[in-house]
Design an enzyme around this catalytic site. Structure first.
Site, PDB file in Angstrom:
ATOM      1  N   TYR A 147     -37.047  23.776 -56.740  1.00  0.00           N
ATOM      2  CA  TYR A 147     -37.780  23.137 -55.640  1.00  0.00           C
ATOM      3  C   TYR A 147     -37.753  21.612 -55.777  1.00  0.00           C
ATOM      4  O   TYR A 147     -37.384  20.897 -54.846  1.00  0.00           O
ATOM      5  CB  TYR A 147     -39.217  23.644 -55.640  1.00  0.00           C
ATOM      6  CG  TYR A 147     -40.054  23.128 -54.496  1.00  0.00           C
ATOM      7  CD1 TYR A 147     -39.818  23.525 -53.186  1.00  0.00           C
ATOM      8  CD2 TYR A 147     -41.108  22.241 -54.725  1.00  0.00           C
ATOM      9  CE1 TYR A 147     -40.591  23.063 -52.137  1.00  0.00           C
ATOM     10  CE2 TYR A 147     -41.897  21.777 -53.680  1.00  0.00           C
ATOM     11  CZ  TYR A 147     -41.628  22.188 -52.386  1.00  0.00           C
ATOM     12  OH  TYR A 147     -42.406  21.717 -51.358  1.00  0.00           O
ATOM     13  N   ASP A 148     -38.115  21.121 -56.974  1.00  0.00           N
ATOM     14  CA  ASP A 148     -38.206  19.674 -57.193  1.00  0.00           C
ATOM     15  C   ASP A 148     -36.871  18.984 -56.927  1.00  0.00           C
ATOM     16  O   ASP A 148     -36.785  18.012 -56.170  1.00  0.00           O
ATOM     17  CB  ASP A 148     -38.633  19.375 -58.636  1.00  0.00           C
ATOM     18  CG  ASP A 148     -39.957  20.008 -59.004  1.00  0.00           C
ATOM     19  OD1 ASP A 148     -40.578  20.652 -58.134  1.00  0.00           O
ATOM     20  OD2 ASP A 148     -40.374  19.870 -60.174  1.00  0.00           O
ATOM     21  N   GLU A 149     -35.805  19.486 -57.583  1.00  0.00           N
ATOM     22  CA  GLU A 149     -34.500  18.841 -57.454  1.00  0.00           C
ATOM     23  C   GLU A 149     -33.868  19.117 -56.089  1.00  0.00           C
ATOM     24  O   GLU A 149     -33.125  18.293 -55.574  1.00  0.00           O
ATOM     25  CB  GLU A 149     -33.565  19.291 -58.582  1.00  0.00           C
ATOM     26  CG  GLU A 149     -34.036  18.889 -59.977  1.00  0.00           C
ATOM     27  CD  GLU A 149     -33.896  17.394 -60.255  1.00  0.00           C
ATOM     28  OE1 GLU A 149     -33.891  16.580 -59.306  1.00  0.00           O
ATOM     29  OE2 GLU A 149     -33.813  17.041 -61.441  1.00  0.00           O
ATOM     30  N   LYS A 151     -35.492  19.242 -53.279  1.00  0.00           N
ATOM     31  CA  LYS A 151     -36.111  18.265 -52.376  1.00  0.00           C
ATOM     32  C   LYS A 151     -35.616  16.848 -52.667  1.00  0.00           C
ATOM     33  O   LYS A 151     -35.453  16.029 -51.754  1.00  0.00           O
ATOM     34  CB  LYS A 151     -37.638  18.331 -52.515  1.00  0.00           C
ATOM     35  CG  LYS A 151     -38.266  19.583 -51.914  1.00  0.00           C
ATOM     36  CD  LYS A 151     -38.217  19.581 -50.393  1.00  0.00           C
ATOM     37  CE  LYS A 151     -39.060  20.677 -49.791  1.00  0.00           C
ATOM     38  NZ  LYS A 151     -39.075  20.654 -48.313  1.00  0.00           N
ATOM     39  N   VAL A 189     -53.498  26.734 -55.373  1.00  0.00           N
ATOM     40  CA  VAL A 189     -54.802  26.752 -55.996  1.00  0.00           C
ATOM     41  C   VAL A 189     -55.945  26.983 -55.004  1.00  0.00           C
ATOM     42  O   VAL A 189     -56.878  27.747 -55.279  1.00  0.00           O
ATOM     43  CB  VAL A 189     -55.013  25.467 -56.832  1.00  0.00           C
ATOM     44  CG1 VAL A 189     -55.067  24.217 -55.963  1.00  0.00           C
ATOM     45  CG2 VAL A 189     -56.267  25.582 -57.678  1.00  0.00           C
ATOM     46  N   THR A 212     -55.543  17.197 -62.442  1.00  0.00           N
ATOM     47  CA  THR A 212     -56.107  16.762 -61.163  1.00  0.00           C
ATOM     48  C   THR A 212     -55.138  16.996 -60.010  1.00  0.00           C
ATOM     49  O   THR A 212     -53.918  17.020 -60.192  1.00  0.00           O
ATOM     50  CB  THR A 212     -56.485  15.270 -61.186  1.00  0.00           C
ATOM     51  OG1 THR A 212     -55.288  14.479 -61.317  1.00  0.00           O
ATOM     52  CG2 THR A 212     -57.450  14.973 -62.319  1.00  0.00           C
TER      53      THR A 212
END
Length: 317
Positions: A147-149, A151, A189, A212
């Site tokens: 997903y990260d790469e 995008k 979450v 956070t």
């Protein structure tokens, strides 16, 4: 009539896409919703099917699409770890091949095109809050990398098409967003906590809950989308879109328990691999360029989201 645009939304039956379809239809535009329903639901847009200016096409963006449009919002891609890790190769293909196909469509039709990128391009950030000039800290071979790469590569393609073919692009980096029509089993979450609390189950908190996140209500985000798309052509982004209010995961869990009146306890589990410890957007650009900042406080947004999930849980899913 001359102001009506024909607007394509990929991933249009998803959480964000369905709200965007509604917004653009309310402004009098024609909306073409494209989705393969891998992790979205037709129920999200069922109420729109009778609108003469709404069209639904079942299609996978990893294959070319031939259609005439004025604007494109490219939202297609699983966005929760549960969904995007189910078929990581397909996730990367959706981001990369999907971007290539939509950019090719924009090039042919000379359409303006919006890319729904993500705060995940920052990985587990070393600076806080995250601003658009930060290049990120991403593990390219981890379980989240599909997903990260994917995008990150899509952003590369958008800016190369802009430089090489003069395409009119808008790249938004979206931070945690929540609200009605989130998938109850998407592993995010907010939806996780609300569903668990409503069922009286323990709320799953990973690590000690000190990590956070910032939470933006969906109507605020859609407002930013529309404002960004309507900026002058020289405004390309990337622009962070999210709520700079920062909460620990434990604080969120405790607030959900209070607001639902649940007797649920908290179940602490080991932290997943590459899970970011901090996530908060610097939205200075969005304030300056779009005149935008979130309006809905977390308490109010959670209240609306809880009402939605109460019906979902009552009816079973």
């Amino acid at each position: 009539m001359h102001l009506r645009k024909r607007i394509l939304i990929t991933g249009g039956s998803g959480f964000l896409g369905s709200h965007l379809c509604e917004r653009l239809l309310s402004e009098g535009h024609e909306v073409v919703c494209v989705d393969n329903f891998f992790c979205s639901s037709k129920s999200n847009i069922a109420h729109l099917l009778g609108n003469p200016y709404f069209e639904l096409i079942r299609h996978d963006v990893t294959f070319p699409l031939y259609i005439e449009v004025d604007e494109i919002y490219n939202l297609a891609c699983p966005a929760s770890p549960i969904h995007y890790q189910t078929d990581p190769v397909q996730t990367t293909k959706t981001s990369v091949h999907g971007a290539i196909n939509m950019l090719g469509l924009a090039k042919r039709t000379r359409a303006k095109i919006f890319q729904a990128s993500t705060s995940e391009v920052y990985g587990d950030p070393k600076i806080h809050p995250q601003e658009e000039s930060y290049w990120g800290n991403v593990n390219p071979i981890g379980r989240r990398a599909c997903y990260d790469e994917g995008k990150r590569c899509a952003e590369t393609l958008f800016f190369d098409y802009h430089r090489q073919h003069k395409l009119r692009i808008k790249v938004a980096r979206i931070f945690n967003t929540y609200g009605p029509r989130m998938h109850p089993n998407d592993g995010r979450v907010v939806s996780n906590f609300i569903v668990q609390a409503l069922k009286g189950e323990p709320l799953t908190v990973y690590g000690d809950g000190s990590q956070t996140r910032s939470f933006c209500f969906v109507s605020d985000l859609i407002e930013a989308f529309v404002r960004f798309m309507n900026t002058p052509d020289e405004v390309t982004g990337p622009v962070n879109l999210g709520n700079p209010g920062e909460f620990t995961i434990l604080e969120l869990a405790e607030q959900v328990i209070r607001m639902t009146g649940s007797k649920s306890k908290i179940d602490f589990r080991p932290l997943p691999t590459d899970d970011p410890t901090q996530r908060k957007p610097n939205i200075t650009k969005a304030r300056e360029i779009l005149g935008w900042e979130p309006k809905i406080p977390l308490h109010d947004g959670l209240a609306r989201t809880i009402v939605y999930f109460e019906e979902i849980v009552r009816n079973g899913f």
